[in-house]
Design a protein around this motif. Structure first.
Motif, PDB file in Angstrom:
ATOM      1  N   SER A 111      15.975  61.661  29.220  1.00  0.00           N
ATOM      2  CA  SER A 111      16.087  60.311  28.671  1.00  0.00           C
ATOM      3  C   SER A 111      17.117  59.494  29.440  1.00  0.00           C
ATOM      4  O   SER A 111      18.134  60.021  29.891  1.00  0.00           O
ATOM      5  CB  SER A 111      16.507  60.365  27.199  1.00  0.00           C
ATOM      6  N   SER A 112      16.847  58.216  29.567  1.00  0.00           N
ATOM      7  CA  SER A 112      17.851  57.292  30.111  1.00  0.00           C
ATOM      8  C   SER A 112      18.831  56.919  29.002  1.00  0.00           C
ATOM      9  O   SER A 112      18.645  57.262  27.828  1.00  0.00           O
ATOM     10  CB  SER A 112      17.176  56.036  30.653  1.00  0.00           C
ATOM     11  N   ARG A 113      19.880  56.201  29.357  1.00  0.00           N
ATOM     12  CA  ARG A 113      20.865  55.777  28.355  1.00  0.00           C
ATOM     13  C   ARG A 113      20.224  54.913  27.280  1.00  0.00           C
ATOM     14  O   ARG A 113      20.503  55.081  26.079  1.00  0.00           O
ATOM     15  CB  ARG A 113      22.007  55.024  29.047  1.00  0.00           C
ATOM     16  N   ASP A 114      19.361  53.980  27.676  1.00  0.00           N
ATOM     17  CA  ASP A 114      18.716  53.106  26.697  1.00  0.00           C
ATOM     18  C   ASP A 114      17.869  53.906  25.723  1.00  0.00           C
ATOM     19  O   ASP A 114      17.837  53.618  24.519  1.00  0.00           O
ATOM     20  CB  ASP A 114      17.858  52.059  27.404  1.00  0.00           C
ATOM     21  N   GLU A 115      17.161  54.899  26.220  1.00  0.00           N
ATOM     22  CA  GLU A 115      16.335  55.731  25.344  1.00  0.00           C
ATOM     23  C   GLU A 115      17.202  56.547  24.377  1.00  0.00           C
ATOM     24  O   GLU A 115      16.836  56.731  23.211  1.00  0.00           O
ATOM     25  CB  GLU A 115      15.456  56.658  26.190  1.00  0.00           C
ATOM     26  N   LEU A 116      18.336  57.036  24.860  1.00  0.00           N
ATOM     27  CA  LEU A 116      19.239  57.780  23.980  1.00  0.00           C
ATOM     28  C   LEU A 116      19.818  56.875  22.888  1.00  0.00           C
ATOM     29  O   LEU A 116      19.869  57.264  21.709  1.00  0.00           O
ATOM     30  CB  LEU A 116      20.365  58.401  24.802  1.00  0.00           C
TER      31      LEU A 116
END
Length: 549
Positions: A335-340
């Motif tokens: 996951s990217s930061r935005d997804e997290l």
């Protein structure tokens, strides 16, 4: 109809260097839990139950030495692990299917575990533990997309405007790309970019796909179905990958080296081997082969001159070619930061722990806003989970200054405190050193160094005015003092002659060697020393002169 031809000479900042950090093993589970997840050490071996989220080797490191019954894993993960470690006994494993719940009997307290698809690689799962210790979600390695979250029980997933009916107590979260804020394309979109890149190079007689990692099988299957050609895999040079694909997608494998599509090792020295393939084709007067690397690491860790360029979303719209002739597609299994951040907003857990890398969850906005030690009452189950007794004897102020975690104290606001500062310092000092696991160090902000603070010499440096070119040093400032205590005191009273700043061992802009060693051991940069009282007074005088003049 194949899409239009791509621009093969994009403007890349130069130079581009790939910097990939070493992969760290997952952290130990807290001492208060009866199970371990993805760790195989003497400490985790003392647990009664063991769980393996997936078959990547960084999550099974040490399993050959410290494996013990029972190990819960999906059938695919079990088969792949036994393929990597053939001497392991299959009887150690207990199968758990995706979506299945198992009631685990334990002499102290039983619990229920449920496996959910982690959207990472074949057989990869997230484990949901429910018991007297609370509700714990361990994601393993995962790509938290909306579809992935929707598979979790509805009571644990809220909406943007409201919290879930039942909040998770703890989430052990994969934060591999937790600092990468750009929006990554989905796996489906990335696979489409690989297909488009092949369509746009019809003259390439050979296509090398660097898809040798477990979790990239979907790309190979899609290429095979789209172009009607199987993938050649060199069994002699890559036997482990051949065996893995034989277990997961055996129908795509070709034994014919004349096949257009070849599997290509992503490591080591990919750029050198890619240049060698291109040079070989040109020497034989053949068209350049097409080399495609579907991976997010090039996009995450590339060294570019502008941060604004790294944030550009158009970097992910199509395959991009580097100076070595390799075409990169942002295919991510993490996951990217935005997804997290988005996932944490929906799950709204009470506490978040980064499984890998250590302490990375502390940088997430949700954790900063909602996961504070100041929100924990003295009887909160978290302390029991960490095997920490807040009623232990207080430590004195001198010990507290050495053991209190800066991270812990920074999370406490005066209005939030529910127990005293001495009680907080007890958290990191009363337990025996061996009982603080990696999880405990990550949560409490403790360093991994084995150095003892009391044994570190603090440099004694006299700072002069900025305009001066000489620094006065106390003798022995930057050297180890091995003499008796009386001799040290006598040496401290001696003044060394004025030394030119070009030849001093410790300049006015640096701290002592011992202090720098301490900070290096904690993998953080050494701080610049604070200005001395002389500097402050001189600056104040200069300011007054300017105002009066």
């Amino acid at each position: 109809m194949p899409p239009k031809t791509l621009n093969e000479t994009p403007n890349f900042p130069s130079p581009i260097r790939i910097r990939i950090p070493a992969k760290m093993p997952p952290i130990e589970m807290p001492k208060g839990l009866p199970f371990s997840v993805d760790t195989w050490t003497p400490s985790s071996n003392r647990k009664k139950h063991h769980f393996l989220t997936h078959a990547h080797k960084d999550h099974s490191q040490g399993i050959s030495t410290h494996a013990s019954f029972p190990i819960y894993a999906t059938p695919i993960t079990k088969a792949l692990t036994l393929n990597y470690y053939p001497h392991l006994n299959e009887s150690l494993f207990v199968d758990i299917e995706i979506g299945q719940s198992i009631a685990v009997d334990d002499s102290l307290e039983g619990f229920t575990v449920t496996a959910f698809d982690a959207n990472h690689c074949p057989g990869a799962v997230m484990f949901l533990f429910e018991g007297a210790f609370g509700n714990i979600l361990h994601t393993g390695d995962c790509r938290l997309t909306p579809e992935c979250l929707q598979r979790l029980p509805e009571k644990y997933v809220g909406k943007i405007s409201r919290e879930p009916k039942c909040r998770l107590d703890y989430v052990f979260l994969d934060c591999t790309f937790g600092t990468f804020s750009s929006k990554m394309p989905s796996k489906h979109v990335a696979i489409r970019q690989v297909i488009d890149c092949i369509w746009n190079h019809p003259d390439a007689r050979v296509v090398y796909l660097t898809c040798d990692l477990l979790g990239q099988e979907e790309i190979l299957v899609s290429v095979c179905q789209t172009f009607g050609s199987k993938i050649f895999i060199d069994k002699e040079n890559n036997p482990e990958c051949f065996q893995s694909l034989s277990l997961t997608v055996p129908d795509i494998i070709s034994h014919d080296p004349s096949s257009r599509f070849h599997l290509f090792d992503g490591y080591p020295r990919l750029s050198e081997r890619a240049e060698a393939k291109l040079a070989e084709a040109r020497a034989n007067l053949q068209p350049d082969p097409l080399i495609i690397r579907p991976s997010a690491q090039w996009f995450v860790y590339e060294d570019v001159s502008s941060e604004a360029y790294k944030r550009k979303t158009d970097r992910f719209k199509e395959a991009r070619k580097d100076q070595f002739g390799i075409w990169h597609v942002c295919y991510s299994m993490h996951s990217s930061r935005d997804e997290l951040e988005w996932a944490l907003r929906l799950l709204a857990p009470r506490w978040v722990v980064s499984t890998t890398p250590e302490c990375r969850a502390m940088e997430l906005g949700y954790v900063k806003r909602h996961c504070s030690y100041g929100n924990l009452a003295p009887d909160d189950p978290l302390w029991k989970l960490l095997d920490i007794d807040l009623k232990a004897p207080f430590v004195n102020d001198e010990e507290a200054s050495c053991t209190t975690s800066p991270f812990l104290m920074s999370r406490l606001e005066p209005s939030q405190e529910r127990f005293s500062e001495k009680e907080i310092s007890t958290v990191s000092s009363q337990a025996k050193e061996s009982s603080v696991t990696l999880f405990g160090r990550a949560r409490l902000g403790l360093d991994n160094s084995t150095l003892i603070y009391e044994n570190i010499e603090k440099p004694v440096i006299s700072y002069m005015d900025e305009e001066d070119v000489e620094v006065q040093l106390t003798k022995g400032t930057c050297a180890d003092r091995d003499g008796p205590e009386g001799q040290q005191e006598s040496k401290l009273n001696e003044r060394e002659e004025i030394v030119k700043n070009s030849s001093i061992a410790c300049s006015r802009k640096e701290v002592g060697e011992n202090i720098r060693k301490l900070y290096r051991s904690m993998y953080v940069s050494a701080p610049k020393p604070l200005p001395s009282l002389v500097d402050l007074l001189n600056n104040r005088k200069r300011t007054k002169r300017r105002l009066l003049s």
